[in-house]
Design an enzyme around this catalytic site. Structure first.
Site, PDB file in Angstrom:
ATOM      1  N   TRP A  14       0.809  -1.221   0.000  1.00 49.49           N
ATOM      2  CA  TRP A  14       0.000   0.000   0.000  1.00 49.49           C
ATOM      3  C   TRP A  14       0.841   1.269   0.000  1.00 49.49           C
ATOM      4  O   TRP A  14       0.320   2.352   0.194  1.00 49.49           O
ATOM      5  CB  TRP A  14      -0.917  -0.015   1.225  1.00 49.49           C
ATOM      6  CG  TRP A  14      -1.761  -1.248   1.272  1.00 49.49           C
ATOM      7  CD1 TRP A  14      -2.991  -1.422   0.688  1.00 49.49           C
ATOM      8  CD2 TRP A  14      -1.423  -2.502   1.897  1.00 49.49           C
ATOM      9  NE1 TRP A  14      -3.439  -2.702   0.925  1.00 49.49           N
ATOM     10  CE2 TRP A  14      -2.505  -3.395   1.653  1.00 49.49           C
ATOM     11  CE3 TRP A  14      -0.336  -2.962   2.617  1.00 49.49           C
ATOM     12  CZ2 TRP A  14      -2.509  -4.707   2.121  1.00 49.49           C
ATOM     13  CZ3 TRP A  14      -0.333  -4.261   3.082  1.00 49.49           C
ATOM     14  CH2 TRP A  14      -1.413  -5.123   2.834  1.00 49.49           C
ATOM     15  N   ASP A  15       2.152   1.147  -0.206  1.00 48.58           N
ATOM     16  CA  ASP A  15       3.059   2.294  -0.113  1.00 48.58           C
ATOM     17  C   ASP A  15       2.992   2.920   1.276  1.00 48.58           C
ATOM     18  O   ASP A  15       3.019   4.138   1.429  1.00 48.58           O
ATOM     19  CB  ASP A  15       2.728   3.342  -1.189  1.00 48.58           C
ATOM     20  CG  ASP A  15       3.809   4.423  -1.303  1.00 48.58           C
ATOM     21  OD1 ASP A  15       4.920   4.215  -0.817  1.00 48.58           O
ATOM     22  OD2 ASP A  15       3.514   5.490  -1.879  1.00 48.58           O
ATOM     23  N   TYR A  16       2.898   2.070   2.293  1.00 47.86           N
ATOM     24  CA  TYR A  16       2.891   2.544   3.670  1.00 47.86           C
ATOM     25  C   TYR A  16       4.322   2.629   4.200  1.00 47.86           C
ATOM     26  O   TYR A  16       4.678   2.027   5.220  1.00 47.86           O
ATOM     27  CB  TYR A  16       2.040   1.632   4.545  1.00 47.86           C
ATOM     28  CG  TYR A  16       0.545   1.808   4.392  1.00 47.86           C
ATOM     29  CD1 TYR A  16      -0.003   2.938   3.797  1.00 47.86           C
ATOM     30  CD2 TYR A  16      -0.341   0.839   4.860  1.00 47.86           C
ATOM     31  CE1 TYR A  16      -1.374   3.096   3.665  1.00 47.86           C
ATOM     32  CE2 TYR A  16      -1.716   0.985   4.733  1.00 47.86           C
ATOM     33  CZ  TYR A  16      -2.226   2.112   4.134  1.00 47.86           C
ATOM     34  OH  TYR A  16      -3.596   2.264   3.999  1.00 47.86           O
TER      35      TYR A  16
ATOM     36  N   LYS B 175       2.066   5.952   8.056  1.00 45.77           N
ATOM     37  CA  LYS B 175       1.017   6.337   7.117  1.00 45.77           C
ATOM     38  C   LYS B 175      -0.321   5.693   7.465  1.00 45.77           C
ATOM     39  O   LYS B 175      -1.380   6.283   7.224  1.00 45.77           O
ATOM     40  CB  LYS B 175       1.416   5.960   5.694  1.00 45.77           C
ATOM     41  CG  LYS B 175       2.484   6.848   5.075  1.00 45.77           C
ATOM     42  CD  LYS B 175       2.708   6.481   3.615  1.00 45.77           C
ATOM     43  CE  LYS B 175       3.714   7.390   2.942  1.00 45.77           C
ATOM     44  NZ  LYS B 175       3.901   7.052   1.510  1.00 45.77           N
TER      45      LYS B 175
ATOM     46  N   ASN C  93      -2.067   6.366   0.345  1.00 44.97           N
ATOM     47  CA  ASN C  93      -0.624   6.479   0.567  1.00 44.97           C
ATOM     48  C   ASN C  93      -0.181   7.898   0.874  1.00 44.97           C
ATOM     49  O   ASN C  93       0.998   8.130   1.187  1.00 44.97           O
ATOM     50  CB  ASN C  93       0.160   5.915  -0.626  1.00 44.97           C
ATOM     51  CG  ASN C  93       0.011   6.753  -1.877  1.00 44.97           C
ATOM     52  OD1 ASN C  93      -0.945   7.524  -2.025  1.00 44.97           O
ATOM     53  ND2 ASN C  93       0.937   6.602  -2.799  1.00 44.97           N
TER      54      ASN C  93
END
Length: 776
Positions: A457-459, A485, A577
């Protein structure tokens, strides 16, 4: 004529609402929109027949719609408004004489009161409900935050009380000032002391995300700061007068994903003799991957450092391609070691440069060690003909350090592509979306704490960890505070990486795209600002109609709450994100043992697009670098905020808060929506709806917190105990930076705010450095 036009408009309303409403019924959602549409059709027919029953039917519609709205969202004004304002406004129109008095039956003109009275009464009732909702906002959590301070000393990490030596004031990254001249009682008297304009504005040829995010340093009587194009500027801290400017002459490049500078770093050689040049140095990392040393007194390059004053950060890098590796954050200097992370372009290719972290001798620039997540056990400098692991997780944000423990702490991101992890190896899984502690002297790994399992999740861990000594029942605990995030704030023992506040593994949604997999559980901290799972009723819009559009769109995406995996069909990611927290992080008060946080809530959509080759642009223009193309991976990705056709967020406000929490217990004491839509709405009305924030907060010993990062152009001050907004001042541009505070030569406490805007947020660009102080 007015009656006929009104009937035609109502028929249009009916068509849209019935069409969308039937779609919702098929999805198993509410029948309300379809029934409201049918009611509009009935009223339109009665109007065309000149039947006074049209107004009675509309009165029933108002009551029914009001009851449905209350049942779905309670007395939440900003949720009631889109459901009701058009219905109420149209009802008020029906009451005007040139509509109401044109209705007759059998040629008998009705009396206005008999015909319109019931509708007028229902509209008054609706107004009363709206008024009650306005003054009973359910999004305010009121309380008191640690009014009695803890019996612990506030460690200064070697920074004099009136100065600001590092990005977060000290190496601890607390964003805390021990100054107390400005208090809740006098902060409303703050006024502009001086303003300096850098002259560095956005240029043709800059990437879209050209932003101004700097937090200045204050050393003795001088402020040091950088600009988006990496000019370094020295100013008199009391007057704002320019002392020197250094321009590294960065070439423009569309290949960079970001064009920004968050800060510079300072080091003083304790063995230098009086009059020595470059005894005090300012270090600036640049967008063309250099680290330059400057004389703090003159701004001249320190030619005795490294290679004629600069280190090339491209050295030993794989996949060298201009614009694909650079540093946007200031370096950390501790125990005479410069520790440098770096950023790589997200989601362009699987053949990126390395995310290696390197340590250099602060006096000579010689490489001392390298920590490569692809080869974590080998930290001695690699040979001149060797390269680091390509496409490895990187440390693009700000680092912190504890010189006494001899550890430097790095927030780690992900390996591109962010939304696909089927090809990741063991080391990538170990270090992605984590906080790591490295030995400052050797670069050896001390510990790693992963905040997301198999991140899809682009965390990234986006923010500088903040260090604080917590007064716990078992005694003083040296802690690390890591905002994420996804909204968790992990509180860890910074010696070992073990949780201080409990962390639980909770079940997560399953089912990744073909070739990938999903972790069964995800960690959750006891201190968390995660949003609840979105429901259809949480969809929002400026009107009933774009709200309906968002509600229909909601059902077209997969959404099972946080950590719903990206999909080919499309997934709704909440939080997106952009993050509940981003690089601005949080501010911690070491005396109150508290955190001042600025959670943001924006839903994003993600759709995985299967690739058939490694060259075709599927989601970007052919003449660009190909953001989100993921060349070399099985999928490109389409992603962005979940918005309506009017460009409004589809998830309901508030989208941004300020909050205060006790770091010893994890209890959130208060949480208030923050910021207005004045600078984003079609009409500049200052509705306090709670807007996104990108930029960090500042807290002071005087019990006042400051924040300028909201997407409206204000800097605000808050009572740290209660969260009450005490003062605000209009900025000339977006303030997406972190304020800082210091003591001037005149003995006054100053607060400095940078207003330069943010490219991808769309806030107004500028170049202003503004200092505030109390009246003399």
């Amino acid at each position: 004529m007015a009656r006929v036009i009104t009937a035609a408009v109502f028929l249009l309303f009916a068509t849209v609402l019935v069409f969308g409403g039937v779609w919702l019924i098929v999805e198993g959602d509410t029948w309300a929109y379809a029934l409201i549409g049918l009611a509009y059709g009935l009223v339109a027919a009665l109007l065309l027949l000149r039947n006074p029953a049209a107004l009675w039917a509309y009165a029933v519609l108002v009551v029914a719609a009001m009851g449905w709205a209350w049942w779905e969202v309670g007395f939440d004004w900003w949720q009631l408004a889109p459901r009701g304002w058009i219905i109420v406004a149209a009802g008020a129109w029906l009451l005007v004489p040139w509509v109401a008095l044109t209705l007759d039956r059998g040629g008998i003109r009705p009396r206005w009161l008999a015909t319109a009275g019931p509708l007028a009464l229902t509209l008054v009732l609706a107004g009363g409900v709206a008024l009650y909702a306005v003054f009973n906002d359910p999004h305010y959590r009121n309380g008191s935050l640690n009014a009695d301070v803890a019996e612990v000393a506030a460690p200064d990490f070697g920074v004099p009380e009136g100065e600001w030596h590092h990005y977060g004031n000290s190496l601890a990254g607390q964003r805390y000032s021990p100054l107390d001249q400005i208090t809740p009682q006098n902060v409303a008297n703050l006024e502009v002391a001086w303003q300096y304009n850098t002259g560095d504005m956005r240029r043709e040829g800059d990437p879209e995300e050209t932003t101004y995010q700097v937090t200045p340093l204050k050393i003795d009587d001088t402020l040091y700061l950088c600009t988006p194009h990496h000019w370094v500027i020295a100013l008199d801290a009391t007057t704002g007068e320019e002392r020197w400017v250094f321009d590294p002459e960065i070439p423009l490049s569309q290949s960079r994903q970001h064009q920004t500078c968050r800060g510079v770093s300072f080091h003083e050689n304790p063995n230098a003799q009086a009059g020595d040049t470059c005894a005090r140095r300012i270090f600036i990392p640049t967008a063309d991957a250099r680290l330059i040393a400057l004389d703090a007194e003159s701004g001249q390059i320190c030619t005795d450092f490294a290679d004629n004053g600069a280190i090339s950060l491209w050295r030993n890098m794989p996949n060298v391609q201009e614009g694909f590796y650079y540093s946007t954050s200031p370096v950390v200097i501790a125990n005479d070691v410069i520790v440098v992370g770096g950023a790589v372009n997200d989601n362009v290719s699987t053949q990126d440069p390395s995310g290696v972290i390197r340590g250099y001798d602060v006096n000579t620039g010689n490489l001392l060690w390298n920590f490569d997540t692809g080869n974590p056990d080998r930290t001695e400098p690699i040979g001149p003909d060797e390269t680091y692991t390509p496409n490895s997780p990187n440390a693009w944000s700000i680092l912190s350090a504890d010189p006494e423990l001899g550890l430097v702490y790095a927030p780690i991101g992900n390996q591109p592509p962010d939304q696909y992890g089927g090809d990741r190896d063991e080391n990538v899984e170990r270090f992605s979306a984590s906080v790591i502690a490295l030995d400052i002297a050797t670069g050896e790994l001390a510990w790693v704490f992963r905040t997301v399992n198999h991140d899809l999740w682009d965390y990234d861990v986006p923010a500088q960890p903040s260090l604080i000594d917590l007064d716990m029942p078992e005694g003083s605990v040296p802690a690390l505070v890591a905002p994420t995030k996804q909204g968790d704030i992990f509180v860890l023992d910074r010696r070992t990486g073990e949780p201080v506040l409990p962390v639980a593994e909770v079940p997560a949604p399953q089912g990744a795209v073909p070739g990938d997999w999903t972790a069964e559980t995800q960690p959750r901290s006891a201190l968390s600002f995660r949003p609840p799972r979105l429901r259809p009723a949480d969809m929002w819009g400026a009107t009933l109609f774009d709200q309906l559009w968002c509600r229909v769109a909601f059902h077209s995406y997969r959404h099972e709450g946080i950590y719903t995996p990206p999909s080919v069909e499309g997934t709704l990611i909440h939080p997106g994100n952009f993050g509940v927290f981003n690089w601005g992080g949080v501010a911690v008060d070491p005396v109150r043992q508290a955190v001042f946080a600025t959670p943001t809530y924006m839903a994003f959509t993600v759709t995985m697009v299967p690739r058939e080759d490694d060259e075709t642009h599927l989601v970007s223009e052919p003449d660009t670098i190909g953001l989100n193309e993921n060349f070399g991976a099985p999928y490109a990705v389409e992603m962005g905020p979940f918005t309506s056709p009017l460009g409004m967020p589809c998830n309901a406000p508030p989208w941004g808060y300020v909050a205060g929490a006790d770091l010893r217990t994890g209890e959130v004491a208060w949480q208030h929506k923050n910021g207005t839509v004045r600078d984003r709405a079609p009409v500049p009305l200052p509705f306090t709806m709670g807007v996104p924030n990108l930029g960090g907060p500042l807290v002071t010993a005087g019990g006042v917190a400051f924040l300028s990062g909201t997407i409206d152009y204000f800097v605000r001050a808050y009572d740290l105990t209660s969260g009450t907004t005490l003062w605000e001042s209009r900025l000339p541009a977006g303030g997406q930076a972190t304020p800082m505070s210091y003591l001037g030569e005149d003995g006054a406490q100053y607060v400095v705010v940078v207003a330069g805007g943010h490219g991808s947020l769309g806030t107004k660009a500028g170049d202003a450095i503004i200092a505030y102080r109390l009246p003399r």
